[in-house]
Motif scaffolding. Structure first.
Motif, PDB file in Angstrom:
ATOM      1  N   VAL A 520       0.843  -1.207   0.000  1.00  0.00           N
ATOM      2  CA  VAL A 520       0.000   0.000   0.000  1.00  0.00           C
ATOM      3  C   VAL A 520       0.877   1.255   0.000  1.00  0.00           C
ATOM      4  O   VAL A 520       1.715   1.444   0.881  1.00  0.00           O
ATOM      5  CB  VAL A 520      -0.952  -0.002   1.225  1.00  0.00           C
ATOM      6  CG1 VAL A 520      -1.698   1.319   1.349  1.00  0.00           C
ATOM      7  CG2 VAL A 520      -1.941  -1.162   1.122  1.00  0.00           C
ATOM      8  N   ALA A 521       0.657   2.089  -1.022  1.00  0.00           N
ATOM      9  CA  ALA A 521       1.440   3.323  -1.110  1.00  0.00           C
ATOM     10  C   ALA A 521       0.728   4.439  -0.360  1.00  0.00           C
ATOM     11  O   ALA A 521       1.357   5.275   0.298  1.00  0.00           O
ATOM     12  CB  ALA A 521       1.597   3.720  -2.575  1.00  0.00           C
ATOM     13  N   GLU A 522      -0.600   4.435  -0.473  1.00  0.00           N
ATOM     14  CA  GLU A 522      -1.390   5.518   0.106  1.00  0.00           C
ATOM     15  C   GLU A 522      -2.792   4.986   0.360  1.00  0.00           C
ATOM     16  O   GLU A 522      -3.226   4.051  -0.330  1.00  0.00           O
ATOM     17  CB  GLU A 522      -1.449   6.648  -0.923  1.00  0.00           C
ATOM     18  CG  GLU A 522      -1.885   7.956  -0.355  1.00  0.00           C
ATOM     19  CD  GLU A 522      -1.990   9.042  -1.415  1.00  0.00           C
ATOM     20  OE1 GLU A 522      -1.981  10.196  -1.019  1.00  0.00           O
ATOM     21  OE2 GLU A 522      -2.116   8.734  -2.608  1.00  0.00           O
ATOM     22  N   CYS A 523      -3.487   5.557   1.320  1.00  0.00           N
ATOM     23  CA  CYS A 523      -4.832   5.042   1.586  1.00  0.00           C
ATOM     24  C   CYS A 523      -5.696   6.113   2.245  1.00  0.00           C
ATOM     25  O   CYS A 523      -5.192   7.138   2.717  1.00  0.00           O
ATOM     26  CB  CYS A 523      -4.754   3.821   2.497  1.00  0.00           C
ATOM     27  SG  CYS A 523      -4.130   4.217   4.103  1.00  0.00           S
ATOM     28  N   ALA A 524      -6.995   5.847   2.262  1.00  0.00           N
ATOM     29  CA  ALA A 524      -7.923   6.716   2.991  1.00  0.00           C
ATOM     30  C   ALA A 524      -9.030   5.833   3.538  1.00  0.00           C
ATOM     31  O   ALA A 524      -9.468   4.889   2.867  1.00  0.00           O
ATOM     32  CB  ALA A 524      -8.509   7.771   2.060  1.00  0.00           C
ATOM     33  N   VAL A 525      -9.456   6.117   4.766  1.00  0.00           N
ATOM     34  CA  VAL A 525     -10.592   5.389   5.339  1.00  0.00           C
ATOM     35  C   VAL A 525     -11.697   6.411   5.618  1.00  0.00           C
ATOM     36  O   VAL A 525     -11.436   7.488   6.161  1.00  0.00           O
ATOM     37  CB  VAL A 525     -10.193   4.663   6.645  1.00  0.00           C
ATOM     38  CG1 VAL A 525     -11.405   4.033   7.313  1.00  0.00           C
ATOM     39  CG2 VAL A 525      -9.139   3.591   6.355  1.00  0.00           C
ATOM     40  N   LEU A 541      -7.456   1.858  -1.183  1.00  0.00           N
ATOM     41  CA  LEU A 541      -6.030   1.530  -1.161  1.00  0.00           C
ATOM     42  C   LEU A 541      -5.400   1.875  -2.510  1.00  0.00           C
ATOM     43  O   LEU A 541      -5.902   1.443  -3.553  1.00  0.00           O
ATOM     44  CB  LEU A 541      -5.839   0.025  -0.918  1.00  0.00           C
ATOM     45  CG  LEU A 541      -6.649  -0.591   0.236  1.00  0.00           C
ATOM     46  CD1 LEU A 541      -6.599  -2.110   0.164  1.00  0.00           C
ATOM     47  CD2 LEU A 541      -6.090  -0.100   1.570  1.00  0.00           C
ATOM     48  N   CYS A 542      -4.337   2.655  -2.500  1.00  0.00           N
ATOM     49  CA  CYS A 542      -3.550   2.884  -3.714  1.00  0.00           C
ATOM     50  C   CYS A 542      -2.272   2.065  -3.563  1.00  0.00           C
ATOM     51  O   CYS A 542      -1.587   2.182  -2.540  1.00  0.00           O
ATOM     52  CB  CYS A 542      -3.154   4.343  -3.863  1.00  0.00           C
ATOM     53  SG  CYS A 542      -4.544   5.449  -3.972  1.00  0.00           S
ATOM     54  N   LEU A 543      -1.982   1.250  -4.572  1.00  0.00           N
ATOM     55  CA  LEU A 543      -0.855   0.322  -4.425  1.00  0.00           C
ATOM     56  C   LEU A 543       0.445   0.907  -4.974  1.00  0.00           C
ATOM     57  O   LEU A 543       0.421   1.804  -5.834  1.00  0.00           O
ATOM     58  CB  LEU A 543      -1.182  -0.989  -5.140  1.00  0.00           C
ATOM     59  CG  LEU A 543      -2.500  -1.651  -4.700  1.00  0.00           C
ATOM     60  CD1 LEU A 543      -2.655  -3.009  -5.395  1.00  0.00           C
ATOM     61  CD2 LEU A 543      -2.553  -1.840  -3.182  1.00  0.00           C
ATOM     62  N   ASN A 544       1.537   0.361  -4.485  1.00  0.00           N
ATOM     63  CA  ASN A 544       2.842   0.782  -4.988  1.00  0.00           C
ATOM     64  C   ASN A 544       2.948   0.462  -6.476  1.00  0.00           C
ATOM     65  O   ASN A 544       2.427  -0.569  -6.932  1.00  0.00           O
ATOM     66  CB  ASN A 544       3.956   0.012  -4.257  1.00  0.00           C
ATOM     67  CG  ASN A 544       4.071   0.465  -2.827  1.00  0.00           C
ATOM     68  OD1 ASN A 544       3.972   1.659  -2.542  1.00  0.00           O
ATOM     69  ND2 ASN A 544       4.271  -0.473  -1.922  1.00  0.00           N
ATOM     70  N   ALA A 545       3.651   1.310  -7.218  1.00  0.00           N
ATOM     71  CA  ALA A 545       3.845   1.074  -8.654  1.00  0.00           C
ATOM     72  C   ALA A 545       4.498  -0.299  -8.817  1.00  0.00           C
ATOM     73  O   ALA A 545       5.391  -0.667  -8.046  1.00  0.00           O
ATOM     74  CB  ALA A 545       4.737   2.160  -9.221  1.00  0.00           C
ATOM     75  N   GLY A 546       4.025  -1.040  -9.787  1.00  0.00           N
ATOM     76  CA  GLY A 546       4.638  -2.345 -10.056  1.00  0.00           C
ATOM     77  C   GLY A 546       4.039  -3.498  -9.264  1.00  0.00           C
ATOM     78  O   GLY A 546       4.391  -4.651  -9.493  1.00  0.00           O
ATOM     79  N   THR A 547       3.119  -3.201  -8.335  1.00  0.00           N
ATOM     80  CA  THR A 547       2.488  -4.303  -7.590  1.00  0.00           C
ATOM     81  C   THR A 547       1.523  -5.016  -8.521  1.00  0.00           C
ATOM     82  O   THR A 547       0.601  -4.391  -9.033  1.00  0.00           O
ATOM     83  CB  THR A 547       1.712  -3.752  -6.375  1.00  0.00           C
ATOM     84  OG1 THR A 547       2.602  -2.997  -5.596  1.00  0.00           O
ATOM     85  CG2 THR A 547       1.091  -4.863  -5.552  1.00  0.00           C
ATOM     86  N   ASN A 548       1.758  -6.305  -8.752  1.00  0.00           N
ATOM     87  CA  ASN A 548       0.821  -6.975  -9.666  1.00  0.00           C
ATOM     88  C   ASN A 548       0.139  -8.171  -9.016  1.00  0.00           C
ATOM     89  O   ASN A 548      -0.297  -9.091  -9.683  1.00  0.00           O
ATOM     90  CB  ASN A 548       1.509  -7.352 -10.984  1.00  0.00           C
ATOM     91  CG  ASN A 548       2.805  -8.093 -10.700  1.00  0.00           C
ATOM     92  OD1 ASN A 548       2.993  -8.559  -9.561  1.00  0.00           O
ATOM     93  ND2 ASN A 548       3.673  -8.194 -11.680  1.00  0.00           N
ATOM     94  N   ARG A 549       0.061  -8.153  -7.684  1.00  0.00           N
ATOM     95  CA  ARG A 549      -0.653  -9.237  -7.001  1.00  0.00           C
ATOM     96  C   ARG A 549      -2.160  -9.011  -7.131  1.00  0.00           C
ATOM     97  O   ARG A 549      -2.606  -7.873  -7.272  1.00  0.00           O
ATOM     98  CB  ARG A 549      -0.270  -9.234  -5.514  1.00  0.00           C
ATOM     99  CG  ARG A 549       1.213  -9.539  -5.282  1.00  0.00           C
ATOM    100  CD  ARG A 549       1.515  -9.497  -3.819  1.00  0.00           C
ATOM    101  NE  ARG A 549       0.600 -10.354  -3.095  1.00  0.00           N
ATOM    102  CZ  ARG A 549       0.115 -10.063  -1.890  1.00  0.00           C
ATOM    103  NH1 ARG A 549       0.455  -8.958  -1.281  1.00  0.00           N
ATOM    104  NH2 ARG A 549      -0.703 -10.882  -1.296  1.00  0.00           N
ATOM    105  N   PRO A 550      -2.967 -10.095  -7.046  1.00  0.00           N
ATOM    106  CA  PRO A 550      -4.424  -9.906  -7.164  1.00  0.00           C
ATOM    107  C   PRO A 550      -4.946  -8.949  -6.091  1.00  0.00           C
ATOM    108  O   PRO A 550      -4.556  -9.053  -4.918  1.00  0.00           O
ATOM    109  CB  PRO A 550      -4.984 -11.316  -6.953  1.00  0.00           C
ATOM    110  CG  PRO A 550      -3.846 -12.246  -7.135  1.00  0.00           C
ATOM    111  CD  PRO A 550      -2.588 -11.498  -6.864  1.00  0.00           C
TER     112      PRO A 550
END
Ligand code: COA
Ligand code: AMP
Length: 630
Positions: A520-525, A541-550
């Motif tokens: 997780v690069a950034e998030c908000a709840v 959830l905003c994911l880190n660049a290059g994260t390719n997991r489901p």
């Protein structure tokens, strides 16, 4: 005297008003003055008195010939147990427990954490601390080990009193491994732990550190009540703020006794000997004030209920308890009534019980929606009173004071300010707003007795959180308005605190946990509207660049992370992955806008938004979770 007379008598001379209320308390040394102005927005009440809270809650009733009256009724539909404890038994049990704690080195001023479920021993542990002048800090059982560890490090307890387990309808909550995990994580280590072994699960004790509740009381000298100064902390109770670090609300002993005792008749309309039931948990402020201290100080019978509004065993449980124990005043959260109403909309269970002793019902902890109030009023045929307060304040600040006068109920309003509270509505610059206009709800200083004087070891945070924004006022953190008749309406929080099933939670705290996930690069709840729980947390959830997991795998891990690190009570189950978060040009996340989209409300496009197109992406993500319906 009606409400207006009582309120005006307070306003014309607040100190005289509280000095008079103080006469209902047994003092070792009576206060010579009510208020001490410590300067710079800090105040203390009855500072020069000497008093003991346990004496007032327990011993004095025995001395006054009420020893045979039932003090505590334990009713647990989960374990199929019912038990009554009289005032004299309570006195003996608490004196012996306090004696055992003293024999292990606990003295006035030492902190003791209590981590226990809804069993009478939780109240006995609180009262035993009060008897010695030790400062208890009760931690709610629905928190994870990490939250307990944070509290251990903040209040550095000499001892922890815990139960072997808690009982939720669907599972046993293994308290002991949580406790061991928390002590392992914490930097501070308690000298010893006292474990109450429940028959539902016996825990392994750690030799040298853990003692058995019963065993360690063997042969000890019962302890007498130790008088403490009026401004001695009775307890610390942690509550959610805008960050993950909880705030340690302090309660001073004397003001707490005077104010709580005053509310029992004037607000809750009970007389000596009546049965009073607050269906909450000792881990929350409602449990401190209205399961443990206030009913006992006032000489009532209190109920320790270990169950849920539905499913233990059915939606008639509340009515069964009210009828069986002849409850006169009942206090719960709107969410609990919504749960009952969902299962029994026509109130068929109500008709099965004789509820003729019930005089009134009080709802607090979250906004009481008019539908729920109307439904409850129709079923129960007694006044259903919405009232407003906070952990910080300790007892109702806005209420319909039934014991003084039942004022006309206006749905959507918790009614009027109680004596002690000069409430105003201010705009962001601190200007007072006219009747009917929405703004920040604040209380003119000083706050009345029994409210927080400061935060544990965090005076700067106290000033910053409550006093700095509006000099001369306490900032409640709630927004609302006051109408031309003086009725107050609470509309929303002004910070990132949300209210889930009457539980106060920090979205900032959840964001801190989610940010710790490696992808997780950034998030908000945000808190989205929920028919049952009022609000539910939802994470972007905003994911880190290059994260390719489901994505669903990451979402599952995040849900588990919040449950493991904050606890099941966070009820964090909804999250989605998005490419970007909507922000202002200066980088502030537009959480309120996202809440409006989720709840299907109309909103004005924020003028400062960086890229309005992101809102469409957010809408699509929310629709995927069943929100943002047109
Ligand atoms: N110890 C351990 N876990 C606890 C707990 C406790 N003391 N209290 C709650 N939990 C757990 C629940 O088991 C649930 O876990 P799950 O995710 O495994 O199901 C989770 O925390 C969320 O609990 P809650 O939000 O209370 O939901 P619920 O589904 O168990 O019950 C209601 C819903 C409406 C019936 C329930 O919230 C309720 O009665 N609320 C009353 C609120 C109240 O009294 N508030 C006090 C302020 S006055
Ligand atoms: P707590 O400190 O957990 O008691 O939570 C206090 C907060 O719950 C308040 O600041 C409000 O936001 C909310 N709250 C409590 N009672 C009410 C009520 N009767 N109406 C609206 N909001 C409420």
């Amino acid at each position: 005297m009606g409400y207006r007379d009582v309120y005006d008598s307070w306003k014309s001379d607040p100190e005289a008003f509280w000095m008079e209320a103080a006469q209902a308390i047994d003092w070792d040394e009576a206060p010579t003055k009510a208020l001490t102005d410590k300067g710079d927005g800090l105040y203390e009440w009855f500072a020069d008195a000497r008093v003991n809270a346990c004496w007032n809650a327990v011993d004095r009733h025995v001395e006054n010939g009420r020893g045979e009256q039932t003090a505590i009724i334990y009713d647990s539909p989960i374990t199929h147990t019912k038990r009554e404890i009289s005032y004299v038994e309570l006195r003996n049990r608490v004196a012996t427990l306090a004696g055992a704690l003293r024999a292990k080195g606990i003295e006035k001023g030492d902190r003791v954490i209590i981590y226990m479920p809804m069993i009478p021993e939780a109240l006995e542990a609180m009262l035993a601390c009060a008897r010695l002048g030790a400062v208890h800090s009760v931690v709610f059982g629905g928190f994870a080990a990490n939250e307990l560890a944070v509290r251990i490090d903040d209040c550095t307890p000499k001892a922890i009193i815990a139960a072997s387990c808690g009982m939720e309808p669907n599972r046993v909550v293994h308290y002991k491994p949580l406790l061991d995990g928390a002590i392992e994580m914490a930097t501070h280590k308690p000298d010893f732990c006292v474990i109450f072994q429940r028959e539902q699960e016996v825990a392994a004790l750690l030799p040298g550190r853990d003692v058995n509740w019963h065993g360690f009381q063997y042969g000890v000298e019962p302890a007498e009540c130790v008088p403490v100064e009026g401004n001695h902390p009775a307890y610390i109770l942690y509550t959610s703020g805008t960050t993950g670090a909880p705030k340690g609300v302090i309660r001073h002993t004397a003001g707490h006794l005077v104010a709580l005792n005053w509310t029992m008749k004037n607000v809750f309309n009970v007389d000596l000997g009546d049965v009073f039931w607050a269906a909450s948990d000792v881990g929350w402020v409602v449990g401190h004030s209205y399961i443990c201290y206030a009913p006992l100080i006032h000489g009532n019978t209190t109920i320790v209920f270990e169950g849920k509004p539905v499913g233990t065993p059915d939606a008639g449980t509340f009515w069964r308890v009210i009828a069986e124990h002849k409850v006169r005043t009942f206090f719960t959260a709107p969410t609990a009534f919504r749960a009952v109403k969902r299962e029994d909309p026509k109130g068929e269970y109500v008709g099965k019980y004789d509820m003729s002793h019930l005089g009134q019902v009080f709802l607090a902890g979250e906004r009481a929606d008019p539908d729920t109030i109307i439904w409850a009023q129709e079923q129960l045929k007694v006044p259903v009173i919405d009232h407003w307060w906070q952990t910080e304040l300790g007892y109702p600040a806005i209420c319909n004071p039934v014991g003084i006068e039942l004022l006309p109920i206006k749905l959507g309003s918790p009614t009027v300010p109680m004596p002690g509270y000069d409430l105003r509505v201010l705009d962001d610059e601190g200007n007072e707003l006219p009747a009917g206009e929405l703004g920040a709800i604040v209380a003119k200083l000083p706050l009345p007795p029994g409210t927080l004087p400061t935060l544990w070891n965090a005076e700067d945070r106290f000033r910053k959180s409550y006093l700095a924004h509006f000099p001369g006022y306490y900032e409640t953190g709630d927004a609302g308005m006051i109408d031309e008749n003086g009725y107050v309406y609470i509309m929303a929080r002004t910070d990132d605190v949300i209210n889930v099933a009457g539980h106060r939670l920090s979205t900032g705290g959840m964001e801190e946990v989610l940010s710790g996930h490696p992808d997780v690069a950034e998030c908000a709840v945000i808190g989205v509207a929920d028919d049952l729980k009022g609000q539910m947390p939802l994470g972007f959830l905003c994911l880190n660049a290059g994260t390719n997991r489901p994505h669903d795998e990451i979402v599952k891990e995040c849900v588990k992370r919040v449950r493991d690190q904050i606890g099941p009570v966070a009820a964090f189950k909804l999250a989605c992955v998005v490419d970007r978060l909507p922000k202002t040009r200066s980088g502030k996340i537009l959480r309120a806008t996202m809440v409006n989209i989720a709840d299907g409300k109309e909103f004005k496009m924020p003028a400062t938004i960086d890229d309005p197109a992101i809102l469409d992406e957010i809408r699509v993500a929310l629709q995927g979770l069943g929100y943002a319906k047109a």
